[in-house]
Design a protein around this motif. Structure first.
Motif, short mmCIF file in Angstrom:
data_model
loop_
_atom_site.label_atom_id
_atom_site.label_comp_id
_atom_site.label_asym_id
_atom_site.label_seq_id
_atom_site.Cartn_x
_atom_site.Cartn_y
_atom_site.Cartn_z
N ILE A 155 0.68 -0.99 0.01
CA ILE A 155 -0.07 0.06 0.12
C ILE A 155 0.76 1.17 -0.04
O ILE A 155 1.63 1.28 0.73
N SER A 156 0.36 2.23 -0.74
CA SER A 156 1.17 3.53 -0.52
C SER A 156 0.09 4.69 -0.18
O SER A 156 -1.18 4.42 -0.22
N GLY A 157 0.65 5.75 0.14
CA GLY A 157 -0.49 6.69 0.85
C GLY A 157 -0.54 6.49 2.22
O GLY A 157 -1.25 5.67 2.67
N ASP A 158 0.50 7.29 2.80
CA ASP A 158 0.26 7.07 4.24
C ASP A 158 -0.86 6.95 4.94
O ASP A 158 -1.00 6.12 5.95
N PRO A 159 -1.87 8.07 4.87
CA PRO A 159 -2.94 7.83 5.53
C PRO A 159 -4.03 6.58 5.36
O PRO A 159 -4.66 6.20 6.20
N ALA A 160 -3.52 5.92 4.30
CA ALA A 160 -4.39 4.78 4.09
C ALA A 160 -3.53 3.38 4.56
O ALA A 160 -4.05 2.29 4.34
N ALA A 161 -2.32 3.58 5.22
CA ALA A 161 -1.38 2.40 5.43
C ALA A 161 -2.07 1.46 6.46
O ALA A 161 -2.26 0.32 6.14
N ALA A 162 -2.96 1.94 7.51
CA ALA A 162 -3.33 1.16 8.45
C ALA A 162 -4.38 0.40 7.79
O ALA A 162 -4.59 -1.04 7.98
N THR A 163 -5.39 1.14 7.13
CA THR A 163 -6.45 0.18 6.48
C THR A 163 -5.95 -0.87 5.59
O THR A 163 -6.55 -1.98 5.32
N GLY A 164 -4.93 -0.27 4.60
CA GLY A 164 -4.57 -1.22 3.78
C GLY A 164 -3.76 -2.51 4.30
O GLY A 164 -3.89 -3.61 3.96
N LEU A 165 -2.71 -2.28 5.26
CA LEU A 165 -2.41 -3.47 5.81
C LEU A 165 -3.29 -4.43 6.59
O LEU A 165 -3.12 -5.54 6.67
N LEU A 166 -4.30 -4.00 7.28
CA LEU A 166 -5.22 -4.69 7.90
C LEU A 166 -6.12 -5.39 6.96
O LEU A 166 -6.44 -6.39 7.42
N ALA A 167 -6.20 -4.79 5.73
CA ALA A 167 -7.16 -5.53 4.76
C ALA A 167 -6.34 -6.55 3.99
O ALA A 167 -6.96 -7.26 3.24
N GLY A 168 -5.06 -6.73 4.45
CA GLY A 168 -4.06 -7.92 3.77
C GLY A 168 -3.26 -7.41 2.83
O GLY A 168 -2.52 -8.27 2.28
N CYS A 169 -2.89 -6.12 2.81
CA CYS A 169 -1.63 -5.81 2.02
C CYS A 169 -0.35 -6.39 2.94
O CYS A 169 -0.28 -6.49 3.90
N ASP A 170 0.71 -6.55 2.18
CA ASP A 170 1.97 -7.31 2.55
C ASP A 170 2.87 -6.14 3.10
O ASP A 170 3.70 -6.54 3.92
N ALA A 171 2.87 -5.14 2.45
CA ALA A 171 4.11 -3.99 2.53
C ALA A 171 3.47 -2.62 2.84
O ALA A 171 2.37 -2.26 2.17
N TRP A 172 4.04 -1.69 3.51
CA TRP A 172 3.57 -0.39 3.21
C TRP A 172 4.88 0.34 2.71
O TRP A 172 5.89 0.47 3.34
N TYR A 173 4.70 1.01 1.39
CA TYR A 173 5.63 1.81 1.05
C TYR A 173 5.27 3.21 1.27
O TYR A 173 4.57 4.22 0.93
N SER A 174 6.43 3.66 2.29
CA SER A 174 5.95 4.64 3.30
C SER A 174 6.63 6.07 3.12
O SER A 174 8.09 5.94 2.97
N VAL A 175 5.93 7.28 2.77
CA VAL A 175 6.90 8.50 2.84
C VAL A 175 7.21 8.92 4.34
O VAL A 175 8.70 9.42 4.59
N ILE A 176 6.39 9.05 5.35
CA ILE A 176 6.57 9.20 6.57
C ILE A 176 7.78 8.37 7.31
O ILE A 176 8.59 8.78 8.15
N GLY A 177 7.74 7.02 6.75
CA GLY A 177 8.92 6.32 7.30
C GLY A 177 10.12 6.50 6.91
O GLY A 177 11.20 6.20 7.46
N GLY A 178 10.26 7.31 5.81
CA GLY A 178 11.70 7.80 5.61
C GLY A 178 12.10 9.04 6.40
O GLY A 178 13.47 9.17 6.63
N LEU A 179 11.24 9.61 7.24
CA LEU A 179 11.64 10.48 8.18
C LEU A 179 11.74 10.15 9.58
O LEU A 179 12.36 10.50 10.49
N TYR A 180 10.54 9.22 9.84
CA TYR A 180 10.23 9.02 11.26
C TYR A 180 9.89 7.43 11.22
O TYR A 180 8.96 7.07 11.55
N PRO A 181 10.97 6.58 11.10
CA PRO A 181 10.74 5.22 10.77
C PRO A 181 10.12 4.35 12.19
O PRO A 181 9.68 3.09 12.00
N ASP A 182 10.81 4.86 13.24
CA ASP A 182 10.32 4.08 14.52
C ASP A 182 8.57 4.27 14.59
O ASP A 182 7.82 3.18 14.80
#
Length: 297
Positions: free
Chosen positions: A189-216
């Protein structure tokens, strides 16, 4: 490498060139956080604005500083010949995988997009992630086209646009796609605001913008979703709503992320390729207030 959190750092630069030391510090922070992979030269990395030589340099820098974390390098370009050069340079740099969006000026047909991926896959010795980003490419993949492309030998993941913020609708979207693609191809899933929904819906990965700045912060959300802790994952995403609101109000994540990076001293100003600019004036003050309120580390 196409599961879990794939963090996409900025490529800090000015008109004189890439800010090498700032970029490598961003990469080293991701390694320290133990993200699952690092994605460079995606939209957050301003790939479309860099020369082929600059892109080769960024790929090499990232791999050199990524330790044992897999690096996925964006290779998209207007012409297939340039995509092939980018792919070769990424492989020479030691990339673990590549990311390809069907970049275009003239709108592409489905057959043209399939031909692009078919041609590129013939030249690859590393796995490929399909980058479905209609917001920038103005090409919309059909699910049937994803199914066709997923049969190509090097394709191992599909980076899909944001899903609806409705778990049932998101699950249906993921299920339809899984019914068409190869079993060994992951969905991210891409699009940070949709990450939780996408992952919970069965996506395997989050391709994350905010993860590049705040990985924790991004890792905490990813791990909660991976373990099926819906309440915690949604709670972490809801807590970031001030950030998601900035994305909505200022045309996406890039300018917001770059402004945050400048405000927090992660990069110098300016950090985007002209004519792009980070947010200024009242918009910049709003970003600063949001970051202070969120207390992100």
């Amino acid at each position: 490498m196409f599961t879990g959190l794939s963090a996409f750092p900025l490529t800090p630069m000015n008109e004189q060139g890439i800010h090498k030391h700032e970029f490598t510090r961003l990469v080293e922070r991701l390694v320290e956080a133990r993200v699952d992979s690092i994605g460079v030269l995606g939209s957050t990395g301003s790939y479309a604005y860099l020369s082929g030589e600059e892109r080769a340099r960024v790929a090499k820098l990232c791999v050199e500083h990524a330790a044992d974390v897999p690096v996925v390098v964006g290779i998209g370009a207007l012409r297939t010949r340039d995509v092939l050069v980018n792919a070769e340079n990424a492989q020479k740099a030691g990339a673990s995988g590549v990311l390809l969006a069907p970049v275009s000026y003239q709108k592409l047909t489905e057959d043209e997009v399939f031909s692009l991926f078919e041609t590129v896959c013939r030249s690859l010795s590393v796995p490929l992630c399909v980058y479905d980003n209609p917001g920038t490419t103005h090409f919309e993949f059909s699910e049937e086209l994803h199914g066709r492309i997923s049969q190509l030998p090097q394709v191992r993941s599909i980076k899909i646009p944001p899903v609806q913020n409705d778990i049932a609708a998101a699950q249906a979207r993921v299920a339809r796609l899984r019914g068409l693609i190869s079993n060994d191809v992951t969905i991210g899933i891409s699009g940070d605001p949709a990450a939780a929904t996408g992952l919970l819906a069965g996506c395997d990965a989050w391709y994350s913008v905010i993860g590049g700045l705040y990985p924790d912060t991004a890792l905490a959300l990813t791990r909660a979703a991976q373990t099926g802790d819906e309440q915690h994952a949604n709670g972490l995403s809801a807590a970031l709503e001030p950030l998601w609101a900035l994305y909505r109000d200022f045309g996406g994540s890039l300018r917001v992320a770059a402004t945050i990076a400048e405000l927090t001293g992660k990069v110098s100003q300016p950090c985007l390729p002209q004519p792009l600019q980070t947010l200024q004036g009242d918009a910049r003050k709003r970003v600063a207030a949001a970051i202070d309120a969120l207390e992100l580390s």
